[in-house]
Write an enzyme that holds these catalytic residues in place. Structure first.
Site, PDB file in Angstrom:
ATOM      1  N   TYR A  31      -2.650  -9.390   5.451  1.00 50.08           N
ATOM      2  CA  TYR A  31      -1.798  -8.889   4.366  1.00 50.08           C
ATOM      3  C   TYR A  31      -2.649  -8.419   3.198  1.00 50.08           C
ATOM      4  O   TYR A  31      -2.452  -7.313   2.662  1.00 50.08           O
ATOM      5  CB  TYR A  31      -0.836  -9.988   3.919  1.00 50.08           C
TER       6      TYR A  31
ATOM      7  N   VAL B 174       4.124  -2.449   0.216  1.00 47.87           N
ATOM      8  CA  VAL B 174       4.066  -3.287   1.412  1.00 47.87           C
ATOM      9  C   VAL B 174       5.327  -4.142   1.528  1.00 47.87           C
ATOM     10  O   VAL B 174       5.881  -4.309   2.617  1.00 47.87           O
ATOM     11  CB  VAL B 174       2.810  -4.178   1.379  1.00 47.87           C
ATOM     12  N   GLU B 175       5.801  -4.670   0.412  1.00 49.25           N
ATOM     13  CA  GLU B 175       6.937  -5.582   0.447  1.00 49.25           C
ATOM     14  C   GLU B 175       8.257  -4.889   0.794  1.00 49.25           C
ATOM     15  O   GLU B 175       8.986  -5.362   1.669  1.00 49.25           O
ATOM     16  CB  GLU B 175       7.067  -6.303  -0.897  1.00 49.25           C
ATOM     17  N   THR B 176       8.581  -3.791   0.111  1.00 46.63           N
ATOM     18  CA  THR B 176       9.928  -3.220   0.274  1.00 46.63           C
ATOM     19  C   THR B 176       9.959  -1.692   0.312  1.00 46.63           C
ATOM     20  O   THR B 176      11.038  -1.105   0.253  1.00 46.63           O
ATOM     21  CB  THR B 176      10.857  -3.671  -0.873  1.00 46.63           C
TER      22      THR B 176
END
Length: 359
Positions: free
Chosen positions: A338, A142-144
């Protein structure tokens, strides 16, 4: 005997000379118009000088001239100021749309590959901190997207912009970003890295797990035991740091993240259950007394729960009963959307990895 000058020829010669002069000047004018002026820096500002004095007084290992020189080379970034602002016309919250952004083909495919390529270190992290490998892999995805989108801004530029020139029009968070700029200098000095070379997101988040500098200092771990923490290139450090972050923020081994729930009808009982937002505050019996219907597993759960609402635009909202582990995921990003995206991606990756392993 000299010829008499022709008036028409004189006028033509003058026009040609004027045109030639204009052509000679035109490239210079075009260059001046197309080359943008450099963004302003942070040299000579009293608020920046005060920041330097406070920084070195709290951290004697830092040299005031080195810090001041670095900030003099930092540059205000208009794009950072634009990106930190909320949308001019924010769309209605829509869980289904939000979910689709993070359960895309690329993240799912690369998530399974990341898990299989790094199975040993993920298993070691799960054994040590109790955080499931699926959750760790999902957060990094999800982040990168497993390091594909870590940000292209110099961290010192992004954090200086938000620390000293936070845009008007939203709640002022400049104090938060001054703290993160301070942490960036401490981090660079501790790890003996040139602060000008560190890159991250427009908000100053760093590396594959997108830790803010203060989180890097507090929660990042040297899981590959090579003597340094590297959240840009060391998969072991990234995995261990994500697991450690969740563990420190209250992750409980083998605890579910949520249970299915049917909320009470709209009215005072639903409003009372939604009032604490995503903070687990009710026992299963409390929720039942207010008209919520939990799944059988949820009814047997002894810990606190939160009624979590996920809006779907004009359609009816979705609901889950979040546990303490749901709350812990929101410490990474303060959003129920999230947390639910991480959970759904983790479940999807687990199912697909089992299929891949069987093949």
């Amino acid at each position: 005997m000299s010829a008499t000058p022709n008036p028409m020829r004189r006028r033509l010669t003058a026009r040609l000379a004027t045109a030639a002069a204009a052509l000679a000047v035109a490239p210079a004018l075009a260059t001046a118009q197309t080359v943008p002026s450099p963004p302003p820096g942070y040299e000579g500002r009293e608020d920046v000088s005060a920041f330097v004095r406070q920084l070195v007084s709290r951290h004697p290992q830092l040299d005031d001239e080195v810090v001041a020189t670095a900030l003099a080379d930092a540059r205000y970034q208009p794009q950072v100021a634009r990106l930190i602002m909320p949308a001019a016309s924010p769309a209605a919250k829509n869980w289904k749309v939000y979910r689709s952004r993070f359960l895309d083909t690329l993240r799912v495919r690369e998530g399974v590959k990341f898990w299989r390529d790094n199975e040993a270190v993920l298993a070691a992290a799960e054994a040590r901190w109790g955080v499931p490998a699926a959750v760790i892999v999902a957060i990094i995805g999800v982040e990168t997207i497993y390091g594909r989108q870590t940000g292209g801004f110099r961290a010192i530029d992004a954090l200086s912009t938000l620390a000293f020139d936070f845009p008007r029009g939203r709640s002022d968070r400049s104090a938060f970003f001054r703290d993160e700029l301070e942490a960036l200098f401490v981090l660079a000095a501790r790890d003996r890295v040139n602060v000008m070379t560190i890159r991250g997101s427009y908000a100053g988040a760093l590396g594959m797990p997108q830790f803010m500098p203060s989180s890097w200092l507090k929660f990042a771990v040297d899981f590959d035991e090579d003597g340094r923490v590297d959240l840009h290139r060391s998969i072991a450090d990234v995995v261990g740091s994500v697991a450690n972050f969740l563990s420190v923020h209250g992750w409980q081994r083998d605890l579910p993240t949520h249970f299915d729930v049917l909320p009470p009808p709209e009215g005072p009982d639903r409003e009372a259950l939604l009032a604490p937002d995503i903070l687990p505050s009710f026992k299963a019996a409390d929720m039942a007394a207010r008209g919520a219907t939990l799944s059988p597993a949820g009814q047997q759960f002894a810990g606190p729960l939160a009624l979590v609402e996920l809006r779907n635009g004009v359609e009816p909202p979705s609901f889950v009963a979040g546990t303490g582990n749901f709350w812990t995921i929101t410490r990474y990003n303060w959003s129920a959307y999230y947390a639910m995206a991480v959970i759904d991606l983790a479940d999807t990756l687990l199912a697909l990895k089992l299929v891949a392993d069987q093949r």
